[in-house]
Design an enzyme around this catalytic site. Structure first.
Site, PDB file in Angstrom:
ATOM      1  N   SER A 144       0.847  -1.186   0.000  1.00 25.76           N
ATOM      2  CA  SER A 144       0.000   0.000   0.000  1.00 25.76           C
ATOM      3  C   SER A 144       0.880   1.233   0.000  1.00 25.76           C
ATOM      4  O   SER A 144       2.055   1.181   0.399  1.00 25.76           O
ATOM      5  CB  SER A 144      -0.878  -0.006   1.252  1.00 25.76           C
ATOM      6  OG  SER A 144      -1.518   1.236   1.448  1.00 25.76           O
ATOM      7  N   TYR A 157      -2.357  -0.096  10.581  1.00 28.85           N
ATOM      8  CA  TYR A 157      -2.334  -0.642   9.220  1.00 28.85           C
ATOM      9  C   TYR A 157      -1.011  -0.306   8.533  1.00 28.85           C
ATOM     10  O   TYR A 157      -0.375  -1.170   7.921  1.00 28.85           O
ATOM     11  CB  TYR A 157      -3.515  -0.073   8.441  1.00 28.85           C
ATOM     12  CG  TYR A 157      -3.578  -0.468   6.989  1.00 28.85           C
ATOM     13  CD1 TYR A 157      -4.093  -1.701   6.599  1.00 28.85           C
ATOM     14  CD2 TYR A 157      -3.140   0.408   5.987  1.00 28.85           C
ATOM     15  CE1 TYR A 157      -4.168  -2.051   5.258  1.00 28.85           C
ATOM     16  CE2 TYR A 157      -3.216   0.057   4.654  1.00 28.85           C
ATOM     17  CZ  TYR A 157      -3.727  -1.174   4.296  1.00 28.85           C
ATOM     18  OH  TYR A 157      -3.792  -1.519   2.962  1.00 28.85           O
TER      19      TYR A 157
END
Length: 290
Positions: A144, A157
């Site tokens: 990501s 995250y």
């Protein structure tokens, strides 16, 4: 890596989002696709997309829970028995947890680690003996933008994605003698189910409320205006799988390129000031150190 005539790709988390779109994209390009998902009863959306395209025969749907080693072993054994190889592994399965780091529970941390990091590690380790025996293969990790750029309110995250990046960098070096490539894909904001994750914790701390409001405003704007089509990422995954000598990293999306380069080019102090201003994270009161 030179792809074999009928290459096999295994994709985790194929019931929705990038995994679903990647299954369709790879099948269109002639791959045999093993679409894995924790709960195969959730295959309805995928089957509905594949059937009118005449691609269902190219796809083998297999149950695989990335947090369960026995499930992973059973899935890989099934693939070995049915197809005999895995040429490309796409580690896509993942979850998100929102909230400030101080508010994030140990349970939430463990869920993130077990799914987004340890799940990918266990799947990879289970597939690797097959790839080493083949003396060829490609492992693609869906990381990501958050794996390179810190994002307040998504800190847990990001921390786990940062760890995944370090794991993949080292794995790439270690697997080079076996002709197995390792690649990181780093999408920005795309329309997937991960954006439906509630961004609130069971435990909230009132001191953060003013920042929470600022972030939620920005988050809602992203949801309404800036999410891009996940087919862009799916098509890039196919391109990466077919590239002879792939790079380590592939940021995808203008926002990903922009934020990664800002983070790399700006001195930390300037970058920190910019993010503080955008998210209303300036020190409060006279006691703060600016």
């Amino acid at each position: 890596m030179t792809p074999p005539p009928n290459p096999v790709v295994c994709i985790t988390g194929s019931s929705s989002g990038f995994g679903l779109e990647a299954t369709i994209a790879f099948a269109r390009r002639g791959y045999t696709v093993v679409a894995t998902m924790r709960d195969v009863s959730r295959q309805t959306a995928l089957v509905a997309r594949l059937t009118p395209l005449g691609l269902l025969s190219r796809v083998l749907i297999v149950p695989l829970d990335v947090t369960d080693a026995a499930s992973i072993r059973a899935a890989v054994d099934t693939i070995d028995q049915r197809l005999g190889c895995i040429d490309v592994l796409v580690n896509n399965a993942g979850i998100a947890v929102g909230g400030f780091l101080e508010e994030t529970s140990e349970v939430a941390w463990r869920r993130l680690l077990e799914t987004n990091l340890l799940g990918a590690v266990t799947v990879t380790n289970t597939v690797l003996p097959m790839m080493r025996a083949q003396q060829q293969g490609r492992i693609i990790f869906l990381s990501s933008l958050g794996g390179l750029v810190p994002t307040p309110f998504l800190g847990a995250y990001c921390a786990v994605k940062f760890a995944l990046e370090g794991y993949a960098e080292t794995l790439r070096l270690e697997l080079a003698p076996f002709h197995v490539d390792v690649v990181l894909v780093e999408p920005g904001a795309f329309q997937t189910s991960i954006w439906q994750t509630p961004l609130t914790n069971e435990r909230t701390i009132p001191d953060y409320d003013h920042v929470r409001d600022s972030f939620m405003t920005l988050y809602q704007e992203t949801l309404s205006k800036h999410l891009k089509n996940p087919q862009v990422v799916a098509n890039r995954l196919v391109s990466i799988a077919m590239t002879r000598h792939p790079r380590l990293r592939y940021p995808i999306g203008f926002d990903a390129w922009q934020e990664i380069y800002l983070r790399k080019l700006l001195p930390w102090r300037l970058y920190e000031q910019l993010i503080r201003k955008i998210l209303n994270l300036e020190p409060r009161g006279s006691g703060g150190n600016k």
